[in-house]
Enzyme design. Structure first.
Site, PDB file in Angstrom:
ATOM      1  CG  ASP A   6      -0.192   0.241   2.516  1.00 25.95           C
ATOM      2  OD1 ASP A   6       0.615  -0.638   2.886  1.00 25.95           O
ATOM      3  OD2 ASP A   6      -0.395   1.290   3.163  1.00 25.95           O
ATOM      4  CG  ASP A  38       3.351  -0.781   4.729  1.00 27.03           C
ATOM      5  OD1 ASP A  38       3.022  -1.333   3.656  1.00 27.03           O
ATOM      6  OD2 ASP A  38       2.563  -0.086   5.395  1.00 27.03           O
ATOM      7  CE1 TYR A  48      -4.364   2.709   4.600  1.00 26.81           C
ATOM      8  CE2 TYR A  48      -2.910   0.877   5.141  1.00 26.81           C
ATOM      9  CZ  TYR A  48      -3.146   2.071   4.494  1.00 26.81           C
ATOM     10  OH  TYR A  48      -2.139   2.640   3.741  1.00 26.81           O
ATOM     11  CD  GLU A  53       4.145   5.391   4.449  1.00 24.91           C
ATOM     12  OE1 GLU A  53       4.363   4.169   4.411  1.00 24.91           O
ATOM     13  OE2 GLU A  53       3.578   5.954   5.418  1.00 24.91           O
TER      14      GLU A  53
END
Length: 507
Positions: free
Chosen positions: A82, A85, A233, A488
């Site tokens: 995603d 990571d 999430y 990120e």
């Protein structure tokens, strides 16, 4: 001076002030939207999990996650990481696939030579989602232990943290991840309807099955898979919006009346509030059902999507068109309506919380799509005080957001890696930060990457096309791996930007 003249004068003053702000923030020169689109799509190749094809263009990435799903006897190789990571979170991944598909459905005819890359990006996601839903009444929610993964700064090719598979089923339901997956499968089935009829039919049939499961066995994956979802999430908006979103996409794909009836009969159950996690604090938004859109909240997206087929239908326009119009009026800076966003001095749209560019790209996509629907129906929006919004108004607004992201901002910083000369060099991304397999073939253990994370040197591997979280609300930006909200990249920032960029290729 009459009241009408006063309000009209005030509107002109506000518009002039906004234009001056934009002029001051904008750097000279135009943007190469074709180059930006190419790079925006290339980013998804850098996020691939699984066995990489020979056509892979980001070559410092290698095969990874080749045993995913083996703990539950499934083949779950593939899909996307995603963000920075090495976990495969299916909820945002499905939303990414939905938005890539919607981008092609709306603007694919404008993509030219980039269309095949867009189709590849969609198929990489939809292939994996088919695998994730291969067991009836069961949907994979996450692959990879998030807590173990976030402990290690490892390349995806080196992963030795647990690749735990988290699944929702009849006993432990997860309606939000299941319904978003159904939406993604339905949307992607439309993309491949003409080019690969068998594949399209497989996607659509699976979408119907998964939606039935999501609706029949209701519950949140927050409760069912626990720390596999939270705090990474968590679903804060509830799962009803995903159920409506999935049904709307199934109606768009099939034209079966039962899905449209489902949307109409249940839209009023979406309350006027949405709970959002803002820097660890739960905040209630009173206009959430109108203004929220992203991997968690589908509220505004439902209204825009549905507006395509109800805009000229007075029997079905309510409440979708009024809410879509309210979204527009709550965003445009010159509008007299109550705002759902704020703006930086340089003109970037902001909503509370981190990774702000996800809001700029997602809302820009909705406005761009709505502009097209409005134009086709000869529609304008009256926001009050003689402020009228035309389709051209929305296109111009969206262009300013796009140009800001690409470098027309006070810092002259492109927030897309590899686009322009001045872009983030120290993004928060494991594969980009650690040395590539080509330069460091030996396996790297869990904490061997810490040295590279703490380094002041630029990342050795350029993740071309990655759009980072973006600047602070005062237009400042810290190019630092430690500043995760700013540095990120995520797939769900890039996905809606694909369609927005494509629209500007027409000149």
């Amino acid at each position: 001076m009459s009241k009408i003249m006063c309000t009209s004068y005030l509107s002109r003053v506000l518009i002039l002030a906004w234009m001056l702000t934009m002029a001051a923030a904008k750097n000279s020169g135009s943007h190469n939207y074709a180059d930006a689109l190419s790079k925006c799509l290339m980013f998804f190749e850098g996020q691939r999990s699984g066995k990489l094809p020979s056509s892979q263009r980001i070559t410092w990435r290698k095969d990874s996650g080749l045993k995913d799903g083996s703990d539950v006897g499934m083949d779950l190789v593939g899909g996307y990481y995603d963000a920075g990571d090495n976990v495969k979170f299916n909820f945002p991944m499905a939303f990414t696939t939905t938005m890539l598909s919607w981008s092609v459905l709306e603007f694919g005819q404008l993509m030219g030579s980039e269309l095949p890359h867009a189709l590849e990006a969609i198929r990489w996601g939809s292939d994996y989602l088919l695998k994730s839903t291969s067991v009836p009444d069961s949907v994979v929610g996450v692959v990879g232990d998030p807590n173990g993964d976030h402990t290690c700064w490892e390349r995806p090719e080196d992963m030795n943290t647990p690749r735990t598979t988290y699944v929702v089923n009849k006993e432990k339901p997860g309606s939000e991840v299941a319904a978003e997956t159904a939406a993604a499968l339905a949307a992607s089935s439309m993309v491949f309807k003409d080019s690969d009829k068998f594949y399209s039919a497989s996607l659509l049939n699976r979408s119907i099955q998964v939606f039935e499961f999501a609706d029949k066995y209701r519950g949140s994956y927050n409760d069912s898979i626990g720390d596999g979802a939270c705090p990474f999430y968590c679903d804060f908006s509830g799962y009803k919006d995903e159920l409506l979103w999935g049904a709307a996409w199934l109606y768009k794909a099939t034209k079966i009346p039962q899905y449209w009836d489902y949307v109409k009969n249940n839209i009023h159950f979406l309350g006027p509030t949405v709970v959002r996690n803002i820097n660890g604090i739960l905040v209630t938004s009173l206009t959430g059902d109108v203004t929220e859109f992203g991997w968690d909240s589908k509220h505004a997206g439902i209204n825009i999507l549905v507006s395509q087929w109800v805009m000229t239908d007075p029997n079905n326009a309510n409440p979708f068109i009024p809410k879509a119009d309210q979204l527009v009026c709550s965003i445009l800076p010159q509008s007299p309506a109550q705002k759902s966003v704020t703006y930086s001095p340089g003109g970037l749209l902001f909503k509370p919380g981190g990774s702000n560019l996800q809001h700029s790209t997602s809302l820009s996509f909705l406005l761009m799509a709505y502009a097209g629907y409005m134009k086709a129906s000869n529609k304008v929006i009256d926001c009050g005080n003689n402020f009228v919004v035309t389709p051209a108004s929305l296109v111009n607004f969206t262009k300013r957001q796009v140009d800001y992201i690409l470098g027309s901002n006070p810092l002259g910083m492109s927030y897309m890696v590899g686009y322009g000369q001045n872009f983030p060099r120290k993004i928060h991304h494991r594969g980009s930060v650690n040395p590539s397999m080509e330069n460091h073939l030996q396996h790297m253990q869990c904490h061997e990457g810490d040295l590279y994370f703490k380094s002041n040197d630029p990342n050795p591997n350029i993740l071309v096309g990655a759009i980072v979280g973006g600047p602070a609300e005062d237009d400042t930006f810290e190019d630092s791996r430690s500043n995760v909200p700013q540095s990120e990249p995520t797939t769900y920032i890039n996905a809606p930007f694909v369609g927005v960029l494509a629209n500007f290729l027409k000149g």
